[in-house]
Design a protein around this motif. Structure first.
Motif, PDB file in Angstrom:
ATOM      1  N   ASN A 194       0.831  -1.199   0.000  1.00  0.00           N
ATOM      2  CA  ASN A 194       0.000   0.000   0.000  1.00  0.00           C
ATOM      3  C   ASN A 194       0.868   1.252   0.000  1.00  0.00           C
ATOM      4  N   PRO A 195       0.445   2.292  -0.723  1.00  0.00           N
ATOM      5  CA  PRO A 195       1.183   3.559  -0.651  1.00  0.00           C
ATOM      6  C   PRO A 195       1.030   4.194   0.727  1.00  0.00           C
ATOM      7  N   PHE A 196       1.897   5.145   1.018  1.00  0.00           N
ATOM      8  CA  PHE A 196       1.884   5.901   2.272  1.00  0.00           C
ATOM      9  C   PHE A 196       2.394   5.112   3.475  1.00  0.00           C
ATOM     10  N   PHE A 197       2.852   3.869   3.254  1.00  0.00           N
ATOM     11  CA  PHE A 197       3.445   3.089   4.333  1.00  0.00           C
ATOM     12  C   PHE A 197       4.883   2.738   3.948  1.00  0.00           C
ATOM     13  N   THR A 198       5.798   2.900   4.878  1.00  0.00           N
ATOM     14  CA  THR A 198       7.212   2.674   4.594  1.00  0.00           C
ATOM     15  C   THR A 198       7.585   1.205   4.740  1.00  0.00           C
ATOM     16  N   THR A 199       8.803   0.876   4.321  1.00  0.00           N
ATOM     17  CA  THR A 199       9.292  -0.487   4.526  1.00  0.00           C
ATOM     18  C   THR A 199       9.605  -0.747   5.999  1.00  0.00           C
ATOM     19  N   ASP A 200       9.804   0.299   6.803  1.00  0.00           N
ATOM     20  CA  ASP A 200       9.886   0.110   8.256  1.00  0.00           C
ATOM     21  C   ASP A 200       8.581  -0.481   8.780  1.00  0.00           C
ATOM     22  N   THR A 201       7.470   0.085   8.319  1.00  0.00           N
ATOM     23  CA  THR A 201       6.163  -0.434   8.728  1.00  0.00           C
ATOM     24  C   THR A 201       5.974  -1.861   8.226  1.00  0.00           C
ATOM     25  N   ALA A 202       6.427  -2.138   7.007  1.00  0.00           N
ATOM     26  CA  ALA A 202       6.344  -3.504   6.481  1.00  0.00           C
ATOM     27  C   ALA A 202       7.134  -4.467   7.363  1.00  0.00           C
ATOM     28  N   ALA A 203       8.302  -4.037   7.824  1.00  0.00           N
ATOM     29  CA  ALA A 203       9.122  -4.895   8.684  1.00  0.00           C
ATOM     30  C   ALA A 203       8.412  -5.182   9.999  1.00  0.00           C
TER      31      ALA A 203
END
Length: 240
Positions: A139-148
């Motif tokens: 999803n846009p607006f979410f970083t790969t930090d959030t994905a981690a």
């Protein structure tokens, strides 16, 4: 004599795309990625289950001028594709060093990589494969930090490892202030009150709510990853 056991059985390693650049301005430095993979191979050899989330900044940096003024959602989708490219390169380097890697994407590109399916990811980890999660959260607006943080919670990781160029969290910028001291441990509340900016707010809140500890360490420091999984004093532990 028996080998010492790792302190952590399952980890989520968060790599920035910039970590793959080495001394290059952008792109992937082959020597750098091979050295990182060797570090991962060492901990896999200890019996640790490893999942990886990688950013795309090293590739997107080369497109920065053209992306200026672009719609945010469009730019974020381009960034997701950059993470897929990095994930494929990382998996290829792992395969070349004898590891078995599987790339799973949060967006559907089935001709290139398989889609992320949680039970399948867990199966791969149990089989000793390295799972590389690509395309962030999808999803846009979410970083790969959030994905981690999200994938770490989903797979039941014991620790999220935030790999940086600095060997932990410091009281001040160690490059500017020689008297800066490294924190060995921090609580989530302390990190927030000190405004240390370890991860973006969404990722940090998710880790705090799920009581998922974060270890910040230097991926450039030889043997650091092994010392982290063995529970040694390496980097900074942020915990509930």
């Amino acid at each position: 004599m028996s080998q010492p056991r790792p302190a952590h059985k399952r980890i989520l390693l968060k790599l920035s795309g910039e970590a793959l650049m080495g001394d290059d301005a952008f792109g992937i430095n082959r020597g750098t990625i091979e050295r990182m993979v060797a570090e991962v191979a060492e901990v896999v050899g200890l019996g640790v289950q490893v999942a990886v989330v990688i950013g795309g900044g090293n590739i997107f940096r080369g497109m920065a001028a053209g992306a200026a003024g672009m719609d945010r959602a469009t730019a974020d989708y381009m960034g997701m594709l950059a993470t897929v490219m990095n994930s494929l390169a990382l998996a290829d380097a792992m395969d070349r060093q004898g590891l078995v890697a599987r790339v799973m994407s949060a967006i559907a590109i089935e001709q290139v990589v398989e889609p992320y399916v949680r039970p399948k990811a867990l199966q791969y980890l149990e089989e000793g494969k390295v799972v590389v999660f690509a395309a962030g959260t999808g999803n846009p607006f979410f970083t790969t930090d959030t994905a981690a943080a999200l994938r770490g919670a989903e797979i039941g990781a014991e620790l999220v490892l935030k790999a940086t160029k600095v060997d932990g969290v410091y009281s001040a910028d160690p490059n500017k202030d020689p008297s800066a001291t490294r924190y060995a441990t921090l609580s989530f509340d302390e990190a927030i009150s000190k405004n240390l900016g370890i991860m973006d707010a969404t990722a940090f809140a998710l880790c705090r709510d799920q009581k998922l500890p974060i270890k910040v360490f230097s991926i450039l420091k030889s043997g650091a990853l092994r010392r982290v999984v063995m529970g040694e004093d390496e980097g900074t532990l942020v915990h509930a």
